[in-house]
Scaffold this active site. Structure first.
Site, PDB file in Angstrom:
ATOM      1  CE  LYS A 256      -3.419   2.531   2.827  1.00 16.64           C
ATOM      2  NZ  LYS A 256      -2.730   3.630   3.499  1.00 16.64           N
ATOM      3  CG  HIS A 280      -0.330   7.237   4.430  1.00 18.10           C
ATOM      4  ND1 HIS A 280       0.414   6.112   4.660  1.00 18.10           N
ATOM      5  CD2 HIS A 280      -0.963   7.477   5.604  1.00 18.10           C
ATOM      6  CE1 HIS A 280       0.246   5.702   5.916  1.00 18.10           C
ATOM      7  NE2 HIS A 280      -0.594   6.521   6.507  1.00 18.10           N
TER       8      HIS A 280
HETATM    9  C1  LIG Z   1      -6.809   9.382  10.785  1.00 17.58           C
HETATM   10  C2  LIG Z   1      -6.096   8.551   9.772  1.00 17.58           C
HETATM   11  C3  LIG Z   1      -5.304   7.497  10.203  1.00 17.58           C
HETATM   12  C4  LIG Z   1      -4.642   6.705   9.263  1.00 17.58           C
HETATM   13  N1  LIG Z   1      -3.935   5.626   9.693  1.00 17.58           N
HETATM   14  C5  LIG Z   1      -3.351   4.801   8.791  1.00 17.58           C
HETATM   15  C6  LIG Z   1      -2.682   3.635   9.209  1.00 17.58           C
HETATM   16  O1  LIG Z   1      -2.591   3.339  10.407  1.00 17.58           O
HETATM   17  N2  LIG Z   1      -2.122   2.846   8.243  1.00 17.58           N
HETATM   18  C7  LIG Z   1      -2.191   3.159   6.912  1.00 17.58           C
HETATM   19  O2  LIG Z   1      -1.674   2.422   6.066  1.00 17.58           O
HETATM   20  N3  LIG Z   1      -2.845   4.256   6.494  1.00 17.58           N
HETATM   21  C8  LIG Z   1      -3.421   5.073   7.387  1.00 17.58           C
HETATM   22  N4  LIG Z   1      -4.094   6.180   6.952  1.00 17.58           N
HETATM   23  C9  LIG Z   1      -4.209   6.443   5.507  1.00 17.58           C
HETATM   24  C10 LIG Z   1      -5.448   5.780   4.912  1.00 17.58           C
HETATM   25  O3  LIG Z   1      -5.307   4.381   4.849  1.00 17.58           O
HETATM   26  C11 LIG Z   1      -5.715   6.260   3.489  1.00 17.58           C
HETATM   27  O4  LIG Z   1      -4.593   6.013   2.696  1.00 17.58           O
HETATM   28  C12 LIG Z   1      -6.078   7.743   3.400  1.00 17.58           C
HETATM   29  O5  LIG Z   1      -6.838   8.158   4.503  1.00 17.58           O
HETATM   30  C13 LIG Z   1      -6.841   8.009   2.118  1.00 17.58           C
HETATM   31  O6  LIG Z   1      -7.060   9.363   1.933  1.00 17.58           O
HETATM   32  P1  LIG Z   1      -8.429  10.109   2.324  1.00 17.58           P
HETATM   33  O7  LIG Z   1      -8.407  10.259   3.821  1.00 17.58           O
HETATM   34  O8  LIG Z   1      -8.327  11.407   1.622  1.00 17.58           O
HETATM   35  O9  LIG Z   1      -9.566   9.253   1.849  1.00 17.58           O
HETATM   36  C14 LIG Z   1      -4.756   6.992   7.878  1.00 17.58           C
HETATM   37  C15 LIG Z   1      -5.546   8.059   7.477  1.00 17.58           C
HETATM   38  C16 LIG Z   1      -6.204   8.836   8.396  1.00 17.58           C
HETATM   39  C17 LIG Z   1      -7.069   9.972   7.910  1.00 17.58           C
END
Ligand SMILES: Cc1cc2nc3c(=O)[nH]c(=O)nc-3n(C[C@H](O)[C@H](O)[C@H](O)COP(=O)(O)O)c2cc1C
Length: 400
Positions: A256, A280
């Site tokens: 990812k 991300h």
């Molecule tokens: C509050 C928050 C926590 C996140 N924690 C992780 C995580 O622990 N592991 C990870 O791979 N991605 C994490 N992400 C990224 C999400 O998997 C994803 O890639 C991202 O939120 C997509 O973008 P969007 O918020 O604009 O939809 C996190 C995103 C947010 C907003």
């Protein structure tokens, strides 16, 4: 006369500055002000009509520290902005008078052979308890179970892998609910092996391996409240670790954070079944590309990638039409992070409503765009000309 020139100059520069918004104006605030709603309190769930409404509502409901952790992005947040704005550069080329009456029936899809009601999923995101202290990610599990959509659980979820597994639905289209488990690989690999073993034991069907968090990222908005990264340790991230991981588990491992055609091709050489393109949610590196740009880079340079492996994508997706654009480029399923975290401020009902809103928008916009089959969208439905100048294209440059 001089002052007139001066004023017109001011006016022109004011017009040139584009506002940096969180969400577009959906009419929600104007509407709420005409009701009994008090600013700073949570609006009613029934008034959530669009995915971006949940962002506005979460700002009213969460304290600043918690909202900032969900909302934060890296550095100047230019990538965050780009993730949201890029969609408007790619317009639809609608062919009218096509028969779209059966388009609803084509919403269902498969991801790695499992059946789901729509090509959307809840992306892995840490700290669900900020929105719902008691039920946290249990709402993601249950909403995904009842809606027959995919949930990818985060390693740093507020609920443990075991707590999530305990609420799996047994009545989904796949029988027992299918979830994927996200992991980070830390420098201390024993933690990684333990996470994989727990995911296997509790029946996860794939490992989503986050490869775009090799170190702490620059997040000013969250740092203000001392809210650190979920993954603050320098991680162990090399293809060698992928090889070691592969020797330890039979589960498919989905990298990812793929953001270039080169890495997509290496992943295929390594034998992955799926890749996950993402920046991300712009939380790691400012000026990293949006999923639309990454998907287009792969489409332009190595379109066979979309045939050889399944491609998942996320970052900045807020509308059904955003989903359709990624699908038209060959993406199999599309994730959303923040929108579901914000929707979780309403608990299970909020998360369920967000999934339903998206499904409705995907089908409605598909029909509007003359798409007959959501699983087979011709790329010609998109005018991609505007991306030609921004994405890396191997043939024409050679050097960049
Ligand atoms: C509050 C928050 C926590 C996140 N924690 C992780 C995580 O622990 N592991 C990870 O791979 N991605 C994490 N992400 C990224 C999400 O998997 C994803 O890639 C991202 O939120 C997509 O973008 P969007 O918020 O604009 O939809 C996190 C995103 C947010 C907003």
């Amino acid at each position: 006369m001089l002052s007139l020139i001066y004023l017109s100059g001011l006016f022109a520069s004011a017009l040139a500055v584009e506002p940096f918004w969180n969400e577009p104006d959906t009419g929600l605030e104007t509407y709420l002000q005409s009701t009994n709603w008090t600013e700073g309190t949570q609006p009613l769930l029934k008034d959530m009509r669009a995915i971006p409404d949940f962002d506005y509502a979460a700002r009213q409901f969460l304290d600043d520290q918690k909202y900032s952790f969900y909302r934060t992005a890296s550095a100047g947040e230019w990538s965050y902005r780009n993730n949201l704005e890029i969609w408007s550069k790619v317009h639809f080329r609608t062919r009218h008078l096509t028969d779209v009456t059966k388009v609803n029936e084509t919403l269902a899809t498969t991801i790695l052979g499992y059946n789901f009601s729509a090509p959307i999923f809840i992306a892995p995101a840490a700290r669900g308890a900020y929105a719902d202290p008691d039920r946290a990610e249990l709402n993601f599990m249950e909403a995904s179970g009842s809606e027959n959509t995919l949930y990818t659980a985060a390693l740093y979820a507020s609920k443990t892998i075991e707590e999530l597994a305990a609420v799996k639905s047994n009545k989904t289209w796949n029988g027992p609910q299918v979830i994927f488990q996200q992991i980070y690989s830390n420098a201390n690999l024993s933690v990684t092996w333990d996470a994989i073993a727990r995911a296997e034991r509790t029946g996860a069907k794939a490992i989503v391996w986050t490869i775009d968090a090799p170190a702490t990222s620059v997040r000013h908005r969250a740092a203000r409240y001392d809210t650190t990264n979920a993954n603050a340790v320098t991680s162990g991230l090399t293809w060698d670790i992928y090889d070691q991981m592969k020797n330890r588990t039979k589960l498919p491992i989905i990298p990812k954070g793929i953001s270039t055609v080169e890495d997509a091709l290496i992943a295929i050489e390594k034998g992955v079944k799926a890749i996950y393109i993402s920046n991300h949610g712009a939380r790691q590196l400012d000026h990293s590309p949006s999923p639309l740009e990454i998907a287009y880079e792969i489409h332009r340079n190595a379109p066979e990638v979309f045939k050889k492996v399944e491609v998942l994508a996320d970052s900045g997706v807020r509308y059904g039409s955003d989903v359709l654009k990624l699908l038209a480029l060959g993406v199999k399923a599309v994730g959303l992070g923040r929108p579901f975290m914000y929707a979780n401020c309403y608990g299970l009902g909020g998360v369920t409503k967000a999934i339903q809103l998206l499904k409705t928008e995907i089908a409605a916009d598909a029909a509007q765009a003359g798409i007959q089959d959501i699983q087979n969208i011709p790329v010609s439905v998109l005018n991609l000309r505007a991306l030609e100048q921004t994405v890396y294209i191997r043939e024409s440059s050679g050097t960049n």
